[in-house]
Design a protein around this motif. Structure first.
Motif, short mmCIF file in Angstrom:
data_model
loop_
_atom_site.label_atom_id
_atom_site.label_comp_id
_atom_site.label_asym_id
_atom_site.label_seq_id
_atom_site.Cartn_x
_atom_site.Cartn_y
_atom_site.Cartn_z
N ASP A 141 -6.61 -2.29 -0.69
CA ASP A 141 -6.13 -0.93 -0.93
C ASP A 141 -4.70 -0.94 -1.46
OD1 ASP A 141 -8.53 0.29 -0.11
OD2 ASP A 141 -7.93 0.17 1.98
N LEU A 142 -4.44 -1.83 -2.39
CA LEU A 142 -3.10 -2.01 -2.94
C LEU A 142 -2.80 -1.01 -4.03
CD1 LEU A 142 -3.39 -5.87 -3.26
CD2 LEU A 142 -2.16 -4.62 -1.49
N ASP A 143 -1.55 -0.65 -4.16
CA ASP A 143 -1.11 0.21 -5.25
C ASP A 143 -0.63 -0.72 -6.36
OD1 ASP A 143 0.29 1.90 -7.03
OD2 ASP A 143 0.54 3.36 -5.40
N THR A 181 -10.13 -2.58 0.98
CA THR A 181 -9.92 -3.34 2.20
C THR A 181 -11.24 -3.64 2.87
OG1 THR A 181 -7.75 -2.39 2.60
CG2 THR A 181 -8.88 -3.29 4.51
N GLN A 212 0.84 -1.20 0.00
CA GLN A 212 0.00 0.00 0.00
C GLN A 212 0.87 1.25 0.00
OE1 GLN A 212 -1.70 -1.04 3.75
NE2 GLN A 212 -3.51 -1.99 2.85
N TYR A 214 -3.81 -8.44 1.04
CA TYR A 214 -4.30 -7.18 1.59
C TYR A 214 -5.14 -6.45 0.57
CZ TYR A 214 -0.94 -7.86 5.35
OH TYR A 214 -0.25 -8.37 6.41
N SER A 252 -5.68 2.51 -6.76
CA SER A 252 -5.92 1.54 -5.71
C SER A 252 -6.76 0.40 -6.26
CB SER A 252 -6.68 2.21 -4.56
OG SER A 252 -6.89 1.32 -3.50
N SER A 301 -2.76 4.91 -2.53
CA SER A 301 -3.70 3.79 -2.68
C SER A 301 -4.66 3.69 -1.49
CB SER A 301 -2.96 2.47 -2.88
OG SER A 301 -2.34 2.00 -1.70
N LEU A 302 -4.21 4.04 -0.31
CA LEU A 302 -5.08 4.04 0.86
C LEU A 302 -6.06 5.21 0.83
CD1 LEU A 302 -2.50 3.15 3.63
CD2 LEU A 302 -4.48 1.77 2.99
#
Length: 174
Positions: free
Chosen positions: A106-108, A168, A59, A104, A164, A63-64
């Protein structure tokens, strides 16, 4: 103490890297974003927060942010990230050096490698939909995709990837 010295101290404090299990690579801005604290995020940016960090989960602040902060705050983050890159700074990728190999959200997508556990069908689908959206004129089909996946509207035109992928949920927090 001089104003410059105070600024240097502030930058040091806002950019302390967490080295704990499951949170390696996070700085204060990661914690502020996950708590939806637009005010704290803007304060940290104004005090020199480094946005070119990929935490051990894959992340980035960008992205978050798209799923946690106001659009106006996201724009400040995106512009600051771009400015930091233009100034010659580079990303520090703790996913590469300290990954726990868990899934996980909210990944970039700029930092997801094909052999990563996160590179599965849902992430590939998000990237596919984003590329499709880039080719569509404004209309019902484009609006439908944005309604189903609102986080895809924040793009990185240079790389043709969304900022993103995979929102999540508690399932991803195992």
């Amino acid at each position: 103490t001089s104003k410059r010295y105070k600024q240097e101290i502030a930058e040091d404090v806002v950019n302390i890297i967490s080295r704990g299990m499951g949170c390696y690579g996070k700085t204060a801005i990661f914690y502020a974003i996950t708590q939806c604290r637009d005010d704290v995020v803007l304060f940290l940016i104004s005090n020199g927060a480094d946005l070119l960090i990929v935490n051990n989960k894959g992340q980035t602040p960008s992205s978050l942010a798209v799923n946690k902060l106001k659009e106006s705050t996201c724009q400040v983050i995106f512009q600051t990230e771009e400015s930091q890159l233009k100034a010659g700074k580079v990303y520090v990728n703790y996913r590469k050096s300290h990954s726990d190999h868990k899934r996980y959200g909210d990944l970039d997508p700029r930092f997801i490698e094909p052999d990563d556990v996160n590179f599965d069908n849902d992430v590939q689908d998000d990237i596919h939909y984003y590329r499709k959206v880039l080719t569509l004129e404004e209309g019902k089909e484009k609006m439908k995709i944005f309604q189903e996946k609102p986080y895809l509207k924040f793009g990185i035109p240079i790389l043709c990837l969304p900022r993103s992928v995979r929102v999540t949920t508690p399932v991803w927090r195992r």
